[in-house]
Design an enzyme around this catalytic site. Structure first.
Site, short mmCIF file in Angstrom:
data_model
loop_
_atom_site.label_atom_id
_atom_site.label_comp_id
_atom_site.label_asym_id
_atom_site.label_seq_id
_atom_site.Cartn_x
_atom_site.Cartn_y
_atom_site.Cartn_z
CG ASP A 155 17.71 -5.39 -2.86
OD1 ASP A 155 18.07 -6.58 -2.81
OD2 ASP A 155 16.81 -4.93 -2.13
CG HIS B 155 14.43 -0.46 4.18
ND1 HIS B 155 14.00 -0.74 5.46
CD2 HIS B 155 14.91 -1.62 3.67
CE1 HIS B 155 14.23 -2.01 5.70
NE2 HIS B 155 14.77 -2.58 4.64
C1 LIG Z 1 11.07 -0.78 -0.23
C2 LIG Z 1 9.65 -0.34 -0.50
C3 LIG Z 1 8.81 -1.53 -0.95
C4 LIG Z 1 9.09 0.22 0.82
O1 LIG Z 1 7.79 0.52 0.55
P1 LIG Z 1 6.75 1.19 1.57
O2 LIG Z 1 7.37 1.47 2.87
O3 LIG Z 1 5.52 0.37 1.53
O4 LIG Z 1 6.46 2.59 0.87
P2 LIG Z 1 5.37 2.86 -0.25
O5 LIG Z 1 5.51 1.93 -1.39
O6 LIG Z 1 4.03 2.96 0.40
O7 LIG Z 1 5.84 4.26 -0.75
C5 LIG Z 1 5.46 5.53 -0.20
C6 LIG Z 1 5.60 6.56 -1.28
O8 LIG Z 1 6.96 6.57 -1.73
C7 LIG Z 1 7.04 6.25 -3.12
N1 LIG Z 1 8.22 5.36 -3.28
C8 LIG Z 1 8.58 4.32 -2.50
N2 LIG Z 1 9.70 3.76 -2.95
C9 LIG Z 1 10.05 4.46 -4.04
C10 LIG Z 1 11.11 4.33 -4.95
N3 LIG Z 1 12.01 3.37 -4.81
N4 LIG Z 1 11.18 5.21 -5.98
C11 LIG Z 1 10.25 6.19 -6.12
N5 LIG Z 1 9.22 6.35 -5.27
C12 LIG Z 1 9.12 5.50 -4.24
C13 LIG Z 1 5.74 5.52 -3.43
O9 LIG Z 1 5.42 5.60 -4.80
C14 LIG Z 1 4.79 6.28 -2.54
O10 LIG Z 1 4.54 7.51 -3.16
P3 LIG Z 1 3.11 8.30 -3.00
O11 LIG Z 1 2.85 8.39 -1.52
O12 LIG Z 1 3.33 9.61 -3.66
O13 LIG Z 1 2.10 7.43 -3.69
C15 LIG Z 1 9.62 0.76 -1.57
O14 LIG Z 1 10.43 1.84 -1.17
C16 LIG Z 1 10.02 0.25 -2.93
O15 LIG Z 1 9.15 -0.24 -3.66
N6 LIG Z 1 11.34 0.36 -3.32
C17 LIG Z 1 11.79 -0.15 -4.59
C18 LIG Z 1 11.97 -1.65 -4.52
C19 LIG Z 1 13.16 -2.04 -3.66
O16 LIG Z 1 14.26 -1.54 -3.82
N7 LIG Z 1 12.92 -2.98 -2.75
C20 LIG Z 1 13.96 -3.54 -1.91
C21 LIG Z 1 13.76 -3.14 -0.50
S1 LIG Z 1 15.15 -3.66 0.49
#
Ligand SMILES: CC(C)(COP(=O)(O)OP(=O)(O)OC[C@H]1O[C@@H](n2cnc3c(N)ncnc32)[C@H](O)[C@@H]1OP(=O)(O)O)[C@@H](O)C(=O)NCCC(=O)NCCS
Length: 387
Positions: A324, A263
């Protein structure tokens, strides 16, 4: 403005950027508050209609206000022949989110307050949209099963009426109660991507239907509400509790993003997840299909154990099970097809979107950030004949 404050430095994903003020919702690590009320209280004690009223009006309704608000919702549940026709044609091949977005958008055409962005008109539009979305989704669900739509029942409250129209209450006696809480948990969440989208659109002084349509588009993505549906896909792909550890080891190597984990704001706990986990655990007892709950419990454990193998940023993200993850299985165990979780999410979120659109219009300024240019400069135009 100083030269320093003029410097254009992009913040990827606008992380940590405060883009507006709001009196609707406060989201902090392990805490979610709607208009001053903790989500834990609302989720365990309130009806969705009370929470929708709270979000739109700023405080909980009195008995009379709630009665009138419910009556207004009941009045607007039915779909016009125009909307039913679009729905019928789209239901053949459209996804639930595409159908909801398109029919909600089309309802602007017949809205009596179209073009009027006054608070009174927007309040009426919010009620009409909130009332109609469950009918659209339930009709779509019935059509997909080759069944005739079941008309709204004016004697039933919002969640119970949806459960009846969609046929979810045939499968589980607590379906209406559980859906009521799910709608509350997903009703509002500050400046999440779809609400921010809605505010950007509202910020141009476009109308509520335009802003809600855009919000639907943002909610669909798997990094946002789409994660409910991709969580089910992931659990299906794992297939059995015994496959979990192999799946996780491979996933870490491939830098796979586990749906339902991570998140932007919550660092240790998403306060909604515990309520949904309780539902998923309860409903799993009667579930006759694949052991999705066992898979997801083992998956959460396996991911937690393997955090040291991940990059520090990924390890920090997977520390949080988000809304979710257990919403996906809760809906599945209620008999709702695995690809419809995100659309159920939208039925709740319409209240939050509408409240934010009204708040934006109440004190509007165009939302127009800048970008940091990284392309070339100084190129000279060469006439086409010379290229
Ligand atoms: C929620 C979300 C979009 C937040 O993203 P964010 O704050 O932009 O974080 P980032 O995508 O930049 O991720 C930072 C790091 O964590 C990793 N990461 C983030 N979410 C992850 C997950 N669910 N599983 C594995 N790795 C994850 C990324 O690959 C990144 O790794 P790196 O720095 O080694 O490249 C992200 O955690 C995600 O994609 N989760 C899965 C989808 C989901 O459940 N979304 C619903 C949110 S309520």
């Amino acid at each position: 403005m100083t030269d320093e404050s003029r410097a254009k430095v992009a913040t990827r994903g606008l992380e940590g950027v405060v883009a507006t003020t709001t009196a609707i919702c406060k989201v902090e690590d392990n805490s979610l508050v709607y208009r001053g009320y903790s989500i834990d209280e609302l989720a365990t004690k309130a009806e969705y209609e009370e929470v929708a009223y709270l979000l739109l009006n700023g405080d909980l309704p009195t008995k009379e206000q709630l009665r009138d608000f419910k009556a207004e919702l009941v009045k607007h549940r039915t779909l016009s022949p125009f909307l039913r026709k679009i729905l019928q044609e789209m239901s053949e091949s459209g996804t639930a989110m595409d159908v909801l977005r398109t029919v909600a958008s089309a309802s602007a055409v017949e809205d009596p307050a179209e073009g009027d962005n006054s608070p009174e008109a927007e309040y009426r539009k919010a009620i009409r949209l909130t009332a109609k979305l469950p009918t659209i989704l339930a009709t779509y669900m019935r059509r997909r099963r080759g069944e005739q739509p079941v008309p709204p029942d004016p004697s039933l409250d919002h969640a119970a009426n949806f459960a009846r129209m969609a046929g979810v209450d045939d499968g589980h006696p607590r379906a209406a109660d559980i859906l009521n809480t799910c709608f509350i948990l997903q009703a509002e969440h500050g400046l999440n991507a779809s609400t921010f989208t809605a505010r950007v659109v509202a910020g141009t002084n476009a109308d509520m239907h335009a802003a809600v349509t855009a919000a639907f588009g943002a909610l669909k993505g798997p990094l946002h509400g789409g994660a409910t549906d991709t969580t089910m896909k992931m659990l299906e792909e794992i297939g059995s509790p015994d496959h979990v550890e192999t799946f996780v080891d491979k996933a870490i190597q491939q830098k796979y993003k586990f749906s339902g984990f991570g998140h932007r704001v919550y660092l240790t706990e998403d306060p909604r997840a515990k309520h949904l986990r309780k539902f998923a655990m309860e409903l799993a007892k009667d579930w006759k299909g694949k052991p999705y709950f066992e898979i997801q419990e083992r998956l959460a454990k396996a991911i937690a154990e393997r955090r040291p193998k991940m990059s520090p940023s990924a390890a920090a993200k997977v520390n949080v099970v988000n809304v979710d993850y257990y919403a996906a299985t809760t809906y599945t165990f209620l008999g709702i097809p695995a690809d419809l979780g995100t659309s159920i999410f939208a039925l709740g979120r319409i209240a939050g979107w509408s409240a934010h659109i009204m708040e934006q219009h109440g004190d509007n300024r165009l939302i127009r950030p800048e970008s940091e240019y990284t392309g070339p400069l100084g190129k000279r135009y060469i006439p086409i004949a010379e290229r």
